[in-house]
Design an enzyme around this catalytic site. Structure first.
Site, mmCIF file in Angstrom:
data_model
loop_
_atom_site.group_PDB
_atom_site.id
_atom_site.type_symbol
_atom_site.label_atom_id
_atom_site.label_comp_id
_atom_site.label_asym_id
_atom_site.label_seq_id
_atom_site.Cartn_x
_atom_site.Cartn_y
_atom_site.Cartn_z
ATOM 1 N N GLU A 20 5.804 -4.089 11.598
ATOM 2 C CA GLU A 20 4.544 -3.234 11.739
ATOM 3 C C GLU A 20 3.332 -3.780 10.960
ATOM 4 O O GLU A 20 3.676 -4.050 9.825
ATOM 5 C CB GLU A 20 4.927 -2.006 11.289
ATOM 6 C CG GLU A 20 6.142 -0.922 11.799
ATOM 7 C CD GLU A 20 5.536 -0.421 13.118
ATOM 8 O OE1 GLU A 20 4.220 -0.600 13.348
ATOM 9 O OE2 GLU A 20 6.487 -0.042 14.167
ATOM 10 N N CYS A 50 -3.129 0.919 6.839
ATOM 11 C CA CYS A 50 -2.853 0.183 8.244
ATOM 12 C C CYS A 50 -3.767 1.045 9.184
ATOM 13 O O CYS A 50 -4.296 0.298 9.907
ATOM 14 C CB CYS A 50 -1.484 -0.211 8.452
ATOM 15 S SG CYS A 50 -0.830 1.461 8.588
ATOM 16 N N ASN A 87 0.834 -1.192 -0.015
ATOM 17 C CA ASN A 87 -0.132 0.019 -0.023
ATOM 18 C C ASN A 87 0.692 1.114 -0.121
ATOM 19 O O ASN A 87 0.521 2.160 -0.493
ATOM 20 C CB ASN A 87 -1.219 0.098 1.146
ATOM 21 C CG ASN A 87 -0.353 -0.108 2.416
ATOM 22 O OD1 ASN A 87 0.652 -0.587 2.558
ATOM 23 N ND2 ASN A 87 -1.336 0.071 3.323
HETATM 24 P P1 NAP Z 1 1.742 -8.962 3.196
HETATM 25 O O1 NAP Z 1 1.036 -9.808 2.300
HETATM 26 O O2 NAP Z 1 2.029 -9.292 4.554
HETATM 27 O O3 NAP Z 1 2.936 -8.517 2.482
HETATM 28 C C1 NAP Z 1 4.048 -7.869 2.949
HETATM 29 C C2 NAP Z 1 5.527 -8.159 2.150
HETATM 30 O O4 NAP Z 1 5.796 -9.147 2.609
HETATM 31 C C3 NAP Z 1 5.273 -8.271 0.702
HETATM 32 O O5 NAP Z 1 6.613 -7.383 0.219
HETATM 33 C C4 NAP Z 1 5.367 -9.527 0.295
HETATM 34 O O6 NAP Z 1 5.861 -9.828 -0.915
HETATM 35 C C5 NAP Z 1 6.167 -10.050 1.630
HETATM 36 N N1 NAP Z 1 6.104 -11.302 1.642
HETATM 37 C C6 NAP Z 1 5.192 -12.066 1.580
HETATM 38 N N2 NAP Z 1 5.620 -13.530 2.013
HETATM 39 C C7 NAP Z 1 6.701 -13.367 2.564
HETATM 40 C C8 NAP Z 1 7.580 -14.151 3.115
HETATM 41 N N3 NAP Z 1 7.331 -15.735 3.676
HETATM 42 N N4 NAP Z 1 8.600 -13.803 3.754
HETATM 43 C C9 NAP Z 1 9.213 -12.556 3.519
HETATM 44 N N5 NAP Z 1 8.283 -11.609 3.137
HETATM 45 C C10 NAP Z 1 6.994 -12.125 2.483
HETATM 46 O O7 NAP Z 1 0.989 -7.619 3.349
HETATM 47 P P2 NAP Z 1 0.426 -6.620 2.212
HETATM 48 O O8 NAP Z 1 -1.120 -7.440 1.765
HETATM 49 O O9 NAP Z 1 1.483 -6.184 1.325
HETATM 50 O O10 NAP Z 1 -0.170 -5.309 3.096
HETATM 51 C C11 NAP Z 1 -1.507 -5.090 3.814
HETATM 52 C C12 NAP Z 1 -1.061 -5.328 5.218
HETATM 53 O O11 NAP Z 1 0.056 -4.646 5.640
HETATM 54 C C13 NAP Z 1 -2.139 -4.898 6.189
HETATM 55 O O12 NAP Z 1 -2.640 -6.135 7.121
HETATM 56 C C14 NAP Z 1 -1.882 -3.678 6.647
HETATM 57 O O13 NAP Z 1 -2.623 -3.520 7.963
HETATM 58 C C15 NAP Z 1 -0.317 -3.961 6.969
HETATM 59 N N6 NAP Z 1 0.215 -2.671 7.071
HETATM 60 C C16 NAP Z 1 0.662 -2.247 8.231
HETATM 61 C C17 NAP Z 1 1.530 -1.003 8.200
HETATM 62 C C18 NAP Z 1 2.032 -0.606 9.652
HETATM 63 O O14 NAP Z 1 2.871 0.163 9.783
HETATM 64 N N7 NAP Z 1 1.614 -1.032 11.024
HETATM 65 C C19 NAP Z 1 1.569 -0.445 7.277
HETATM 66 C C20 NAP Z 1 0.988 -0.576 6.303
HETATM 67 C C21 NAP Z 1 0.293 -1.746 5.879
HETATM 68 P P3 NAP Z 1 4.831 -10.307 -2.265
HETATM 69 O O15 NAP Z 1 4.060 -8.860 -2.477
HETATM 70 O O16 NAP Z 1 5.884 -10.492 -3.214
HETATM 71 O O17 NAP Z 1 4.246 -11.227 -1.537
#
Ligand code: NAP
Length: 496
Positions: free
Chosen positions: A264, A298, A169
């Site tokens: 995070e 988030c 995002n």
């Molecule tokens: P995600 O599916 O957890 O992916 C995050 C990152 O992890 C991506 O770069 C993804 O790569 C990578 N990834 C996937 N599998 C992995 C593995 N086994 N090992 C290491 N990295 C791996 O999250 P998202 O859908 O991108 O983002 C949405 C989530 O992020 C929501 O839950 C949101 O609340 C949270 N978020 C939190 C914050 C905060 O600061 N707390 C800020 C923004 C978003 P790929 O894309 O290649 O799968």
């Protein structure tokens, strides 16, 4: 335009290259990963599927480059970062174009993300110079039984190689929020961008390349997280992981070695509304907080907990504002744009249908075309509905009516998440008591949750993460304390 002009060298034919050892390269895998445009639902870009061998080489180069970088004067490191920030801002348009096409971010917000990222890099350079330019002197005779015979000099030193993994995002902003503190603190940096957002991230990395950072210090490996993620996060060459994303972060925490983790993760930010709240302010914040970037933030408002006595009036005001939201493609700067993927849209729809079946009131008709979901407010949601607890990451928002502030706090604290929350009331004493009682990393009083300004501390409790972000906290987190103790020859030795 993306992939042209100064960015021409980062693409080979149809496929974007990865960045290692100061060069743009094609992966030996011969494979690529396709990035689907959420609006057209057709392939937009392709990136390299890097191999484990390529990751190994990146880690070796990072380790070697870091040793020299740590000895590069702090003011010089800051100069490199300022230069990268300026180049990033200069090229905001092609990078924003990628954000529009890869993650359907409204065009204006996409430009804002890049500019904000440049500002974050500059601020980090300045903050780093101040924070890292100071150390501590401790004397031994403050601890019982000691003479003044030892002088301890402590300062902050880098950890080594930082692995940065941001989510889709904010693929630029949440990448630089890791890259800049890592670099100013003297670390090397390996970026694994999210697949949706990878091309924007590669353009951003090229701005660092153009700023002239030493070879090998920064690298960017692409590929699906599910394929190279584990290899990266469990790599022995990694000395720190800074991750932002969903539950994946919990799995990484369980597998990573004995290294500092900055996690995070997701949130279910509650918005508690008391009887004395300014309902116009409440409605404006619920609409902005709940529906900006189609709820894919988030810190989006993810559940409204409102006193029954003001609920009808507030819901009417929210509905009136929602009716003015524009819905459509990101290129047209619409307020509501398609969510990132078909699987996300299906997940959101699942939550909506579960609530419908269990009797929630739909304030608008549910409508979906492809990945585009029309904004929806669900009233009279009850705790037995999934949407009361799960994070939709889409433009659908549940309203739960409560009988007391305690009930609101109880719902907030019963969540597995603890990122942010907010409370609306004119009574500052009540607001402070509720803030103290809410088990979240941040509570906003009379405003929707938000990450930023980027130098504010930002952290989640429980399944929302570990560690704290915000520029100063990230710099501190990416360093460790090193002490040197000067021992005087004899405690009885005195002069004068
Ligand atoms: P995600 O599916 O957890 O992916 C995050 C990152 O992890 C991506 O770069 C993804 O790569 C990578 N990834 C996937 N599998 C992995 C593995 N086994 N090992 C290491 N990295 C791996 O999250 P998202 O859908 O991108 O983002 C949405 C989530 O992020 C929501 O839950 C949101 O609340 C949270 N978020 C939190 C914050 C905060 O600061 N707390 C800020 C923004 C978003 P790929 O894309 O290649 O799968």
């Amino acid at each position: 335009m993306a992939g042209t002009g100064v960015f021409a060298e980062i693409i080979d034919g149809e496929v974007y290259k990865y960045y290692a050892d100061g060069e743009w390269k094609k992966s030996a895998s011969g494979k690529s990963v396709s990035i689907i445009n959420p609006t057209t639902r057709t392939p937009q870009y392709m990136v390299q599927a890097c191999t484990q061998e390529e990751v190994n080489k990146v880690m070796d180069a990072a380790k070697a480059a870091q040793k020299l970088w740590a000895r590069t004067p702090l003011w010089k490191r800051a100069e490199f970062l300022h230069k990268a920030a300026a180049i990033l801002k200069e090229h905001k348009n092609p990078i924003a174009e990628c954000l529009v096409k890869e993650i359907a971010k409204p065009a204006k917000d996409a430009v804002t993300e890049v500019v904000r990222s440049g500002d974050l890099v500059s601020y980090t350079a300045e903050d780093g110079v101040r924070i890292l330019g100071e150390g501590k002197l401790l004397v031994s005779d403050s601890f019982p039984g000691n003479e003044r015979s030892k002088y301890c000099l402590s300062s902050k030193v880098p950890l080594g190689v930082v692995l940065a993994i941001p989510p889709f995002n904010y693929p630029v902003n949440l990448a630089v929020s890791k890259i800049a503190p890592a670099l100013i603190a003297g670390n090397a940096l390996v970026l694994k961008p999210p697949t949706q957002g990878a091309v924007a991230a590669l353009h951003m990395i090229h701005c660092f390349h153009l700023a002239g950072f030493p070879k090998g210090l920064i690298s960017c490996v692409t590929g699906k997280g599910s394929e190279i993620g584990d290899f990266l996060t469990m790599h022995p060459g990694v000395n720190c992981i800074s991750f932002t994303g969903g539950d994946t972060g919990i799995a990484i925490s369980k597998k990573a070695g004995m290294i500092p983790l900055q996690m995070e993760l997701g949130g279910k930010d509650a918005c508690i509304v008391l009887e004395d709240a300014d309902l116009d302010l409440v409605a404006a914040n619920i609409v902005k907080g709940g529906y900006s970037y189609s709820g894919q933030r988030c810190t989006a408002v993810k559940v409204v907990l409102i006193m029954e006595s003001v609920a009808d009036a507030a819901v009417e005001k929210v509905k009136a504002k929602m009716a003015k939201l524009s819905i459509g493609p990101p290129e047209e700067n619409c307020d509501i744009t398609p969510v990132v993927s078909e699987s996300s849209a299906n997940f959101i729809e699942g939550l909506v249908m579960d609530a419908k079946q269990k009797g929630a009131t739909f304030c608008q008709e549910y409508r979906r075309e492809g990945n585009l979901i029309w904004p929806l407010l669900l009233d009279h949601v009850r705790p037995d509905m999934r949407i009361a607890w799960e994070e939709p990451f889409g433009p659908v928002l549940p309203v739960i009516r409560i009988g007391s502030a305690e009930e609101g706090v109880h719902h907030c604290n019963a969540s597995n998440f603890g990122l942010q929350g907010c409370v609306f009331t004119r009574d500052i004493n009540k607001a402070m008591m509720i803030s103290d009682a809410m088990e979240t990393g941040t509570v906003q009083i009379n405003s929707a949750p938000a990450r930023g300004p980027d130098h504010f501390p930002f952290q989640g409790l429980k399944d929302s993460g570990i560690g704290s972000q915000g520029i100063t906290n990230s710099i501190n987190m990416m360093t460790k304390i090193k002490s040197t103790v000067i021992n005087l020859p004899s405690p009885s030795y005195t002069m004068g």
